[in-house]
Enzyme design. Structure first.
Site, PDB file in Angstrom:
ATOM      1  N   ASP B 131      33.921  41.558  33.842  1.00 59.33           N
ATOM      2  CA  ASP B 131      34.952  40.605  34.282  1.00 59.33           C
ATOM      3  C   ASP B 131      36.098  41.391  34.907  1.00 59.33           C
ATOM      4  O   ASP B 131      36.661  42.277  34.268  1.00 59.33           O
ATOM      5  CB  ASP B 131      35.483  39.786  33.095  1.00 59.33           C
ATOM      6  CG  ASP B 131      34.389  38.969  32.417  1.00 59.33           C
ATOM      7  OD1 ASP B 131      33.358  38.725  33.072  1.00 59.33           O
ATOM      8  OD2 ASP B 131      34.563  38.589  31.243  1.00 59.33           O
ATOM      9  N   VAL B 132      36.440  41.020  36.133  1.00 56.83           N
ATOM     10  CA  VAL B 132      37.364  41.852  36.900  1.00 56.83           C
ATOM     11  C   VAL B 132      38.582  41.054  37.353  1.00 56.83           C
ATOM     12  O   VAL B 132      38.465  39.920  37.810  1.00 56.83           O
ATOM     13  CB  VAL B 132      36.640  42.430  38.138  1.00 56.83           C
ATOM     14  CG1 VAL B 132      37.610  43.249  38.994  1.00 56.83           C
ATOM     15  CG2 VAL B 132      35.451  43.276  37.717  1.00 56.83           C
TER      16      VAL B 132
END
Lengths: 203, 261
Positions: B131-132
């Site tokens: 998750d960025v």
């Protein structure tokens, strides 16, 4: 009595396969002892993960000899994914001998430019024995879900029930008499997989 | 052929028995029954499906095995589960229910669970979620715990570490674009896709088939995942389960599609 018995030797997707037979309203059972295995009408051999791990687990479960005995009864037997590879003579993935029920070799996919391993996703197959009971209703417009890094090459094309192309042709399904195997996952291939498992339960 | 058609994967979020859809990992919108949604996607013959319990880790809960079993009994395609998974034993139980792939996020960070799980179950069943979020200066950083903990690690380095630990696939999601329907974060997907050899599933930002087409043209992913686009309809965000028809899926790949990993 169950129409289909699924071998439980500690490794394999028995849950998914049972779900699909439930959907088909076909009675299926999971068997984990030699006596119930030998009484099976039809036998399914699942397999997932590493070849040696599956062969060792089958051996230590005490079911290896029963599976071989069953293959000799002429009652229908079907291996799935690594369960199909276990029917062959050996696999390049490991050192353990296969069951040797079909004269075929499990080999790594060739190192080819742009060929990503594993072969993961939906692909079509060509049925080489179109009148085989397992192929009924699947000759056109069918697709199956594959996920594997090793593939089966038969010594004789007579044992290749279906072929698939990924980089080069390999056997997507193999057969020798009452013993067959499929490389793809019928239990995860929508109505095409339902059709194949239904075909098996009627064979 | 040397490559397969890239996959198109709906991604469903749920908490308890409620199907939800968030935006930027916040603002959960209640959509209905998740088991029914799985059944509908099965009827639409989708390529694959991902279901994520988006609160399990934060609430310190075990995966809801009964609910996972209900999902599995409706899904005759590959099904991945994520949410609160932090041990090999949990993974064993989830796979035995009839799930093909387990998505690991927060517990993946040090790589130990990934290598242990890949050794037992094979890499093909282990998906790591990356998750960025983008900083104000435009730098990408990996977040865990449903977007509440910043690891400070740059996504490419994180992806390479997960690949070497034994991950079989990476689920790369842009938190900033989640629910935005403005297209995928192509620079992020290209950066990771070009760095690793394992399949990358891109997620976050899809609003139309054209967004998926653009992602496939980049040649950086093996699959496109989307939530909002497949569960909400129109500007008023009415719950509606949809999935492209076979001819539409075929149209996502064209002469300009890049080499598919």
């Amino acid at each position: 009595m169950a129409e289909v018995s699924i071998v439980d030797y500690g490794i394999g997707n028995t849950g998914s396969i049972c779900n699909m037979f439930r959907k088909l309203r076909i009675e299926a059972e999971v068997v984990s002892n030699p006596k119930s295995l030998s009484n099976a009408r039809r036998l399914m051999l699942p397999g997932i993960g590493a070849f040696d791990a599956c062969m060792h687990a089958l051996h230590t479960s005490g079911l290896r000899a029963s599976v071989l005995d069953f293959a000799g009864t002429q009652r229908p037997m079907l291996g799935i994914c690594v369960g199909m590879q276990m029917l062959t003579l050996h696999s390049e993935e490991g050192n353990a001998p296969g069951l040797g029920l079909i004269r075929a070799h499990t080999r790594r996919f060739p190192d080819a430019d742009g060929l990503r391993i594993p072969h993961m996703g939906w692909n079509t197959v060509k049925w080489e024995v179109p009148d085989h009971p397992l192929a009924a209703g699947l000759l056109s417009d069918s697709r199956f879900y594959f996920v594997h890094s090793f593939r089966v090459i038969c010594e004789s094309s007579a044992n290749s029930l279906a072929t698939c192309t990924y980089g080069e042709d390999f056997s997507a399904a193999i057969v020798h008499g009452n013993v067959a195997g499929v490389q793809f996952h019928p239990e995860k291939s929508h109505r095409f997989g339902l059709q194949l498992l239904s075909n098996f339960a009627k064979s | 052929m040397n490559s397969l058609r890239p996959r198109v994967i709906p991604c469903l979020q749920f908490v308890g028995g409620e199907l939800l859809k968030t935006r930027r990992f916040k603002h959960p919108l209640y959509l209905g029954d998740p088991v029914n949604a799985v059944k509908l996607f099965n009827d639409l013959e989708c390529d694959e499906l991902i279901v994520v319990d988006i609160r399990a880790t934060l609430e310190g809960r075990e995966p809801d095995y009964d609910l996972i079993g209900e999902f599995a009994s409706e899904a005759f395609m590959p099904l991945a589960y994520g949410g609160g998974v932090n041990s090999v034993e949990q993974i064993r139980r989830i796979l035995s229910i009839g799930i093909e792939k387990v998505v690991i996020s927060s517990a993946a960070a040090d790589g130990k669970l990934i290598s242990a799980a890949a050794a037992v179950f094979g890499s093909q069943s282990i998906v790591v979620s990356v998750d960025v979020r983008k900083t104000l200066l435009g730098r990408h950083e990996v977040w865990t715990r449903s977007g509440t903990h910043n690891t400070g690690i740059e996504p490419r380095a994180y992806a390479l570490q997960m690949e070497s630990s034994g991950a079989g696939e990476l689920f790369v999601q842009s938190i900033d674009l989640e629910g935005a329907r403005s297209g995928y974060d192509l620079p992020l997907m290209n950066d990771i896709g070009a760095s690793v050899n394992i399949p990358v599933i891109g997620c976050g930002g899809a609003g139309s088939l054209d967004d998926i087409r653009q992602l496939f043209r980049s040649g950086s992913v093996a699959a496109a995942a989307a939530g909002t686009m497949f569960v909400l309809h129109g500007k008023h965000k009415a719950p509606l389960i949809s999935y492209p028809r076979p001819n539409e899926i075929a149209s996502l790949v064209d002469a300009r599609t890049g080499p598919i990993p």
